[in-house]
Design an enzyme around this catalytic site. Structure first.
Site, short mmCIF file in Angstrom:
data_model
loop_
_atom_site.label_atom_id
_atom_site.label_comp_id
_atom_site.label_asym_id
_atom_site.label_seq_id
_atom_site.Cartn_x
_atom_site.Cartn_y
_atom_site.Cartn_z
N SER A 142 -4.06 6.91 17.49
CA SER A 142 -4.64 8.02 16.72
C SER A 142 -3.74 8.31 15.53
O SER A 142 -2.54 7.99 15.55
CB SER A 142 -4.75 9.27 17.59
OG SER A 142 -5.08 10.41 16.83
N TYR A 155 -1.35 15.61 23.24
CA TYR A 155 -2.25 14.50 22.88
C TYR A 155 -1.51 13.52 21.97
O TYR A 155 -1.57 12.31 22.19
CB TYR A 155 -3.47 15.07 22.15
CG TYR A 155 -4.31 14.03 21.46
CD1 TYR A 155 -5.23 13.25 22.16
CD2 TYR A 155 -4.19 13.82 20.08
CE1 TYR A 155 -6.00 12.29 21.52
CE2 TYR A 155 -4.97 12.87 19.43
CZ TYR A 155 -5.86 12.11 20.16
OH TYR A 155 -6.63 11.15 19.52
#
Length: 270
Positions: A142, A155
């Site tokens: 990501s 995350y």
């Protein structure tokens, strides 16, 4: 590795980028083992394959369940006769809160899906991939895996783990037949918040400002970019101008880039 006539496993295949990857792979002549925790959405992906459904096998599996993942290669090989690649796409975000307010159950869930899920999948399939003439591992990290996003720190830590794991694999497998790619999506137009069970409680103006600052890339465009990366044996793939810009900005000045992101996201944190 060209995907035509190859067997590719896609996790998170029931929606979003995973679904788009399944359909894009079929268009390029691949066979697909579609894996997802949600049987209903997985069946929807299967139906969307239309006349190419005979090239798709469905596997309901929780990637954070090590025993279930360990049994997956045998199921894929039984359905297709071989396996040539895996795309570890399944992932979830955390609630948009600071680490101090983040509960341990949410922490464990994010780490189990985003990091351990990739580890389990890679460990389960790598022995089979090493026997193929050409094979490929794609791990989806990501933008948050190389650039800190406040309210998504855990995350980001899980996706940073995916980044380093994948780059380490690239090095370890350099003299083998297995190529390795790490993918850094920016903002993708998917329902990841819903699938993660995350409700974003913020003023409309805050979410509108975020959308204007970081326009999304469609799941279909993202899938094509990833498949192009596979076929070009890319080391890294950045998806979206936001991911590319933030990569450049973070390399230029990490502290300034971190403050830039905080100013864009602080309304979401309250």
């Amino acid at each position: 590795m060209k995907v035509n006539n190859k067997v590719i496993v896609v996790t998170g295949a029931g929606s979003g980028m995973g679904r788009a990857l399944v359909l894009a792979l079929l268009k390029r002549g691949a066979r697909v083992a579609a894996a997802d925790l949600n049987e209903t959405t997985l069946n929807e992906t299967y139906e969307l394959a239309g006349p190419q459904r005979d090239k798709v096998s469905r596997h309901v599996v929780n990637v954070s369940d090590r025993a279930a993942v360990a049994a997956l290669p045998a199921a894929v090989i039984a359905a297709h006769g071989a396996v040539d690649g895996i795309i570890n796409n399944a992932g979830i975000i955390q609630p948009f809160v600071r680490l101090n307010e983040l509960h341990y159950d949410a922490i464990e869930r994010v780490l189990n899906v985003n990091l351990y899920g990739v580890i389990y999948m890679t460990k389960a399939f790598l022995p089979h991939l090493l026997t193929r003439p050409a094979a490929h591992i794609v791990n989806v990290s990501s933008m948050g895996g190389f650039f800190p996003v406040p309210g998504q720190s855990l995350y980001g830590a899980s996706k940073a783990g995916v980044k380093l794991l994948t780059e380490g694999l690239f090095s370890e497998l350099t003299e083998t037949n297995v190529r390795v790619t790490v993918v850094f999506p920016g903002a993708i137009a998917t329902n990841i918040s819903q699938n993660s069970g995350v409700v974003i409680a913020a003023p409309a103006a805050a979410t509108d400002d975020a959308a204007q600052s970081f326009p999304t890339t469609s799941a279909e465009d993202a899938a094509e970019i990833i498949l192009n990366g596979i076929e070009n044996d890319a080391f890294q793939v950045y998806i979206g101008n936001d991911a590319k810009m933030m990569n450049w900005l973070y390399r230029l000045s990490p502290k300034r880039a971190t403050r830039f992101m905080y100013n864009r996201m602080k309304q979401l944190l309250g």
